[in-house]
Design an enzyme around this catalytic site. Sequence first.
Site, PDB file in Angstrom:
ATOM      1  N   VAL A  11      13.988  25.893  75.114  1.00  0.00           N
ATOM      2  CA  VAL A  11      15.068  25.491  75.664  1.00  0.00           C
ATOM      3  C   VAL A  11      15.917  24.738  74.475  1.00  0.00           C
ATOM      4  CG1 VAL A  11      16.580  24.083  77.174  1.00  0.00           C
ATOM      5  CG2 VAL A  11      14.839  25.500  77.974  1.00  0.00           C
ATOM      6  N   THR A  86       8.090  20.466  81.953  1.00  0.00           N
ATOM      7  CA  THR A  86       8.499  20.388  83.063  1.00  0.00           C
ATOM      8  C   THR A  86       7.345  21.678  83.957  1.00  0.00           C
ATOM      9  OG1 THR A  86      10.527  21.492  83.578  1.00  0.00           O
ATOM     10  CG2 THR A  86       9.851  18.779  82.820  1.00  0.00           C
ATOM     11  N   THR A 122      14.760  20.526  82.974  1.00  0.00           N
ATOM     12  CA  THR A 122      14.619  21.345  84.565  1.00  0.00           C
ATOM     13  C   THR A 122      14.116  20.167  84.637  1.00  0.00           C
ATOM     14  OG1 THR A 122      14.438  23.165  84.187  1.00  0.00           O
ATOM     15  CG2 THR A 122      14.704  22.672  86.256  1.00  0.00           C
ATOM     16  N   ARG A 154      19.070  32.770  79.777  1.00  0.00           N
ATOM     17  CA  ARG A 154      18.154  33.817  80.124  1.00  0.00           C
ATOM     18  C   ARG A 154      17.203  34.689  78.913  1.00  0.00           C
ATOM     19  NH1 ARG A 154      22.317  38.526  81.370  1.00  0.00           N
ATOM     20  NH2 ARG A 154      23.534  37.381  79.741  1.00  0.00           N
ATOM     21  N   CYS A 263      11.036  29.680  84.496  1.00  0.00           N
ATOM     22  CA  CYS A 263      11.414  29.176  85.364  1.00  0.00           C
ATOM     23  C   CYS A 263      11.865  29.223  86.857  1.00  0.00           C
ATOM     24  CB  CYS A 263      13.237  29.322  84.909  1.00  0.00           C
ATOM     25  SG  CYS A 263      14.100  28.844  83.138  1.00  0.00           S
TER      26      CYS A 263
END
Length: 434
Positions: A11, A86, A122, A154, A263
């Site tokens: 990310v 995370t 997230t 994605r 995810c």
Amino acid sequence: MKIVMVGSGYVGLVSGACLADFGHDVVCIDKDAGKIERLHQGIMPIYEPGLAELVASNVKAGRLSFSTDLSSAIDGAQAIFIAVGTPSRRGDGHADLTYVYAVAQEVAENLKTPAVVVTKSTVPVGTGDEVERIIRDSGTATQFAVVSNPEFLREGAAIGDFKRPDRIVIGAEDEWARSVMSEVYRPLFLNKAPILFTSRRSSELIKYAANAFLATKITFINEMADLCEKVGGDVQDVARGIGLDGRIGSKFLHAGPGYGGSCFPKDTLALLKTAEDYNSPVRIVEAVVHVNDSRKRAMGRKVIEALGGDARGKRIALLGLTFKPNTDDMRDAPSIAIVQALQDAGADVVAYDPEGMEIAAPMLPNVTMAKGTYDAVAGADAVVLVTEWDAFRGIDLDRVGQLARGKVLVDLRNVFNPAEVRAAGFTYSSVGRP
């Protein structure tokens, strides 16, 4: 605008490179000195189409740089993004916020000029409140705000998703923070990308709710595929028939071996934990997690059934290992459970994946990694398509038939035309089709 991106993984690196491409001055930070050194050499820590080129062009232009020193990087930065991992916490599935809070503490100790601290990671509902408390309790005298700005990238299409997003969600509690975030994303105004301003807690929940809903669509069509096999229906026709309904939509209605990746598995578990903490059960998501976990191993049994119910001593070739094409991500990939089921049944597994074998090898120590597609199928009693890489879509079935020992093809992604496969002499098994 000077921006600091803390975390140079999937990310953080994609977001940082794209923001630099918009013209911002971006510094990507990571505690892993080896990763930063490799980035200086132009070596990407992940496989993502177009990322290496995007990084190189912005480094050359002087807009993108890399460092391990957060304390000096944040001096003068107007936006500080937290984009660290995370992962699911062992024991209860809750998101492990250790890295997020560690970054918040380091920012708090070094913040000298006004800045918006943005959680891109997230995170569960309420995390922004804790980040704000950590910074406030540090006694900093400068102006700051904490904002939630979840990512919706994605894997395999992340750059396009960042530059041409369906929406940009920003959870901010004051007008100054909204104005700073508007400036961050101002280059996207030309594309008329919708920006949704919400409260911070709503923004945090939007990310989890979105992923849980998409995971639900995948799991639903997989169960419909099982039913199709029992009643003689075709799940692709069913998916097309319901997907044409504008209230449903056609995306994420592709039957397969179950969802995986970085995810959906961890985010559905984290949402369950949040719901449990607030005594507000989400039974549908509970069912989705259970069904998806069971499905992956069931795909191994499907392969065994295609072999007549006995896989002992059989050589099985897997085409594809990553959870989806155009990534090297093996996290919660269906292939892991499939391999385990096949090996438990006494099978010898050989595999080939265009990008994922280096990461997959230590996770699947007893699997032989082949040099290519045709090397993998040579001598195999069954060939199993697990990941729908483009490289597999046009394979020469006649050549496969000549190289393989047995002509059994199990297509877990419904890539091939059943009539063509059977015409090539294969016993063919797919998902949810007659």
